[in-house]
Design an enzyme around this catalytic site. Structure first.
Site, PDB file in Angstrom:
ATOM      1  N   LEU A 151      43.336 167.934  55.486  1.00  0.00           N
ATOM      2  CA  LEU A 151      42.018 168.053  54.847  1.00  0.00           C
ATOM      3  C   LEU A 151      41.998 167.375  53.475  1.00  0.00           C
ATOM      4  O   LEU A 151      42.901 167.600  52.657  1.00  0.00           O
ATOM      5  CB  LEU A 151      41.679 169.549  54.685  1.00  0.00           C
ATOM      6  CG  LEU A 151      40.446 169.877  53.838  1.00  0.00           C
ATOM      7  CD1 LEU A 151      39.161 169.418  54.549  1.00  0.00           C
ATOM      8  CD2 LEU A 151      40.383 171.384  53.554  1.00  0.00           C
ATOM      9  N   LEU A 178      19.635 168.383  44.369  1.00  0.00           N
ATOM     10  CA  LEU A 178      20.949 167.746  44.492  1.00  0.00           C
ATOM     11  C   LEU A 178      21.742 167.867  43.189  1.00  0.00           C
ATOM     12  O   LEU A 178      22.974 167.786  43.197  1.00  0.00           O
ATOM     13  CB  LEU A 178      20.746 166.274  44.892  1.00  0.00           C
ATOM     14  CG  LEU A 178      21.911 165.478  45.462  1.00  0.00           C
ATOM     15  CD1 LEU A 178      22.644 166.263  46.549  1.00  0.00           C
ATOM     16  CD2 LEU A 178      21.422 164.150  46.017  1.00  0.00           C
ATOM     17  N   HIS A 186      31.541 184.502  38.823  1.00  0.00           N
ATOM     18  CA  HIS A 186      32.339 183.301  39.131  1.00  0.00           C
ATOM     19  C   HIS A 186      33.653 183.698  39.823  1.00  0.00           C
ATOM     20  O   HIS A 186      34.135 183.005  40.719  1.00  0.00           O
ATOM     21  CB  HIS A 186      32.626 182.501  37.861  1.00  0.00           C
ATOM     22  CG  HIS A 186      31.393 181.855  37.273  1.00  0.00           C
ATOM     23  ND1 HIS A 186      30.504 181.132  38.035  1.00  0.00           N
ATOM     24  CD2 HIS A 186      30.903 181.817  36.003  1.00  0.00           C
ATOM     25  CE1 HIS A 186      29.513 180.673  37.257  1.00  0.00           C
ATOM     26  NE2 HIS A 186      29.731 181.086  36.027  1.00  0.00           N
ATOM     27  N   GLY A 203      25.728 183.476  39.016  1.00  0.00           N
ATOM     28  CA  GLY A 203      25.088 184.187  37.908  1.00  0.00           C
ATOM     29  C   GLY A 203      24.134 185.259  38.419  1.00  0.00           C
ATOM     30  O   GLY A 203      24.148 186.401  37.943  1.00  0.00           O
ATOM     31  N   ASP A 245      26.111 177.686  44.513  1.00  0.00           N
ATOM     32  CA  ASP A 245      25.144 178.179  43.534  1.00  0.00           C
ATOM     33  C   ASP A 245      24.849 179.673  43.729  1.00  0.00           C
ATOM     34  O   ASP A 245      24.829 180.158  44.866  1.00  0.00           O
ATOM     35  CB  ASP A 245      23.843 177.365  43.676  1.00  0.00           C
ATOM     36  CG  ASP A 245      22.988 177.435  42.426  1.00  0.00           C
ATOM     37  OD1 ASP A 245      23.420 178.060  41.435  1.00  0.00           O
ATOM     38  OD2 ASP A 245      21.877 176.868  42.435  1.00  0.00           O
TER      39      ASP A 245
HETATM   40  C1  FPP Z   1      26.795 177.928  40.001  1.00  0.00           C
HETATM   41  O1  FPP Z   1      26.337 179.256  39.916  1.00  0.00           O
HETATM   42  C2  FPP Z   1      28.251 177.910  40.001  1.00  0.00           C
HETATM   43  C3  FPP Z   1      28.996 177.325  39.039  1.00  0.00           C
HETATM   44  C4  FPP Z   1      28.417 176.639  37.871  1.00  0.00           C
HETATM   45  C5  FPP Z   1      30.468 177.389  39.080  1.00  0.00           C
HETATM   46  C6  FPP Z   1      31.102 177.396  40.439  1.00  0.00           C
HETATM   47  C7  FPP Z   1      32.530 177.749  40.320  1.00  0.00           C
HETATM   48  C8  FPP Z   1      33.232 178.556  41.139  1.00  0.00           C
HETATM   49  C9  FPP Z   1      32.659 179.127  42.364  1.00  0.00           C
HETATM   50  C10 FPP Z   1      34.644 178.932  40.888  1.00  0.00           C
HETATM   51  C11 FPP Z   1      35.451 178.150  39.897  1.00  0.00           C
HETATM   52  C12 FPP Z   1      36.026 176.907  40.410  1.00  0.00           C
HETATM   53  C13 FPP Z   1      37.279 176.719  40.867  1.00  0.00           C
HETATM   54  C14 FPP Z   1      37.735 175.381  41.265  1.00  0.00           C
HETATM   55  C15 FPP Z   1      38.220 177.831  41.002  1.00  0.00           C
HETATM   56  P1  FPP Z   1      25.424 179.676  38.677  1.00  0.00           P
HETATM   57  O2  FPP Z   1      26.302 180.332  37.668  1.00  0.00           O
HETATM   58  O3  FPP Z   1      24.659 178.495  38.182  1.00  0.00           O
HETATM   59  O4  FPP Z   1      24.495 180.707  39.371  1.00  0.00           O
HETATM   60  P2  FPP Z   1      23.003 181.108  38.936  1.00  0.00           P
HETATM   61  O5  FPP Z   1      22.154 179.912  39.219  1.00  0.00           O
HETATM   62  O6  FPP Z   1      22.695 182.268  39.811  1.00  0.00           O
HETATM   63  O7  FPP Z   1      23.055 181.466  37.476  1.00  0.00           O
END
Ligand code: FPP
Length: 254
Positions: A145, A209, A51, A37, A34
């Site tokens: 793994l 969660l 991302h 963003g 998380d």
């Molecule tokens: C949450 O951060 C993150 C996600 C919704 C996407 C996670 C994906 C990746 C790290 C990479 C892509 C995946 C693969 C398999 C290559 P958020 O955008 O909700 O953050 P915020 O809460 O700060 O807005």
């Protein structure tokens, strides 16, 4: 960082040195990645760039998990609710997934990593679906793994799927309702055959969660580092693992 983990990390050997050191590691780590963003906002960049940077962290964390000899790693990459984000963000995430699998699959396969996608691949665009299926197929007989990547995943939907499958078994007389055990349910989850989650890490300070591995996290220990996912380093990961090694786990006993 002190103790055995420092030795394990510094040398980056395949596994910690002694059986006792190995026992202190979780067998199954789950991570809610998380903060992409907020990282992007902080750096005045587009959320897609956040991302993308988060994917770099993902690569490092997978490598390190493998180096430590941890058995299972589950990563929350895209939830069933993430479809509600803007079209631009969803398509950036879909593209990142493709790029990730194309660039990493050779190394992961060579390292004997077995990839499993948690979630319903049915709603994904065809290119992504085919790529994910191919990654699962290609690494399906690997014995290292277990790398579980949750994509279009929801914990409640996973439980509903398990209930439907078990109901079918009861309906066709394979088992009776009274024969259903906790193990029966576990065997109908995406993670069938893998241990429960021992340790769940959610970065960025959020303490929820969010529908991730609800059944598998029944006895998990939790860590909520403040660090945003793109800034989360192998050192932060080691610190969390070190803290886990000192937790007293009682599983409801004394
Ligand atoms: C949450 O951060 C993150 C996600 C919704 C996407 C996670 C994906 C990746 C790290 C990479 C892509 C995946 C693969 C398999 C290559 P958020 O955008 O909700 O953050 P915020 O809460 O700060 O807005």
């Amino acid at each position: 960082m002190k103790g055995w983990l420092k030795i394990a990390s510094r040398t980056l050997q395949k596994a910690p040195r002694t059986a006792d050191e190995f026992d202190k590691l979780p067998k199954h780590v789950a991570i809610i990645m998380d903060g992409n963003g907020r990282w992007a906002q902080k750096h005045k960049l587009s959320v897609s760039k956040g991302h993308r940077q988060g994917t770099e962290t993902l690569r490092e964390i997978i490598r390190h998990t493998d180096d430590l000899g941890i058995g299972s790693l589950s990563l929350y990459a895209f939830s069933t609710e993430n479809w509600n984000r803007s079209e631009e963000e969803v398509s950036a995430l879909m593209q990142l997934m493709l790029d990730f699998f194309h660039s990493e699959i050779d190394e992961l396969d060579a390292k004997n990593v077995r990839i499993l996608i948690l979630g319903d691949k049915g709603r994904l665009p065809e290119k992504q679906r085919e790529t994910l299926l191919e990654a699962e197929r290609r690494t399906g007989s690997n014995t290292g793994l277990r790398l579980n990547i949750a994509i279009n995943y929801g914990g409640r939907a996973e439980l509903v799927k398990a209930v439907q499958e078990i109901a079918t078994l009861v309906k066709n007389g394979t088992i009776t309702a009274g024969e259903i055990t906790e193990e029966t349910v576990a065997n109908h989850l995406y993670t069938a055959g893998q241990p429960d989650v021992d340790f769940l890490i959610r970065t960025s300070g959020e303490q929820r969660l969010s529908n991730f591995l609800l059944y598998q996290c029944a006895y998990a220990e939790f860590a909520f580092p403040e660090t945003l996912w793109p800034d989360f380093t192998v050192h932060d990961y080691d610190q969390a693992l070190e803290a886990f090694s000192h937790r007293q786990r009682r599983f409801g006993g004394r």
